[in-house]
Design a protein around this motif. Sequence first.
Motif: not given
Length: 493
Positions: A302-320
């Motif tokens: 879940d902590t990893g999923a929260d990192c994914v969601a946070t990066a998306l809101r910061q408009n990352c170029r890609s996330v894996v």
Amino acid sequence: MGKATGFMEYTREKASERNPITRIKDWKEYSSPFSDETLSKQGARCMDCGTPFCHMGMEIKGATTGCPINNLIPEWNDLVYRGNWKEALDRLLKTNNFPEFTGRVCPAPCEGSCVVAISDPAVAIKSIERTIIDKGFEEGWITPRIPQNRTGKKIAIIGSGPAGLASADQLNQAGHSVTVYERSDRAGGLLTYGIPNMKLEKEIVERRITLLTQEGIDFVTNTEVGKDITAQELRSEYDAVILATGAQKQRDLKIEGREAKGIHLAMEYLTSTTKSLLDSNFKDGNYIDTEGKDVIVIGGGDTGADCVATALRQNCRSVVQFGKHPILPASRMPDNMWPEYPNVFSLDYAYAEADAKFGKDPRQYSIQTTKMVMDENGDLKELHTIQMEKLKDENGQFFFKEIPGTEKVWPAQFVFIAIGFEGTEQPVLSQFSVNTKNQKIDAKYGEYTTNIDGVFAAGDARRGQSLIVWAINEGREVAREVDLYLMGATVLS
């Protein structure tokens, strides 16, 4: 317990969520509650089962089954079905100090052990719980409960996460004077800085802290034991001390290239983001910004999923997101029978968002990072991985084996390590000279006493990384033991 034929007449409805593309543009909660009419039908699905496994909290094969705080789920399901919301709130609050937290961020092991779930989707317990408490605040039914009498006993609680808050609430209602110490600038522990706003808006946490303050609990923030105040001072000033500091020692990844710039522990990323949001709406720049960058999250929880969601809101170029285990099955396997927690595939909020933005689930399974590579300036530029196969040896033990020829190079400027927590941070423990076991405070479950008289321990600091409902369970139980220790008898259950 609901309508006798409700589970046959009504199907489970999924809680409404805002459009993923819309919600990644802000930091508001991604989900919204059901209507009263819909909740009545969902409550009607609760069966008149002989043994309601949903509220019988236990562990099976190391996983939680049912509700550890023994919520009276069938009772308030029935009351919601009948429209008796205030009575439902009264039943909910008998066992749960903070339903507004569990109704949002608990993984709902109660639903996994719901009897309806043997053959059909479980009753929407978590959504019903959240709506009950939200309605309680909206209708003004929840007001400060100020104890009429004080015992003269003083208790210090170190840590303001769910275990610390639950014990503080219980002991305050028993008439003791309670002071909660928190080293961060805001109370709430991981509820404040470890869980992103889109899962738990901080106004919800602040509302509860304000209520507890109005009821007589003192919160002392920006105060670290061993630095700003000593254990000796606390023990001399208070009649009892509870250590509820959590299991905040993060597990790191010892690997070639770890020293590259751009590699961070997950909680460093999540905490700095939330703090900057709360302090200045990101105007202070005191956070890790992944805008326009390739992001890799190592760790499949879940902590990893929260990192994914946070990066998306910061408009990352890609996330894996990398996970070492194979993809979960679509339905229960023979070795994962009801009422165990169902280990099945699901599309968490963060993954739905990544899929909506990039057209694919960000998760990579059975993968292991072999090294990290930096450029000439010391900045991270790429990760090297290899696929793994999960096998079982002759003793029935699982192990992982590399698959030759599956090596791959991934571009990355940021990596967030989310592979769990090792245990409790040691400085505060050495201050109190409490015994530890496996990097956790050595205190027996149900008793919570340490080797130091008058010093107790509860929550993740004692049991290790776990669920919010176990933290509330232990917070309530340690409060009972402290009350008994101080008074010779206890009014707490």
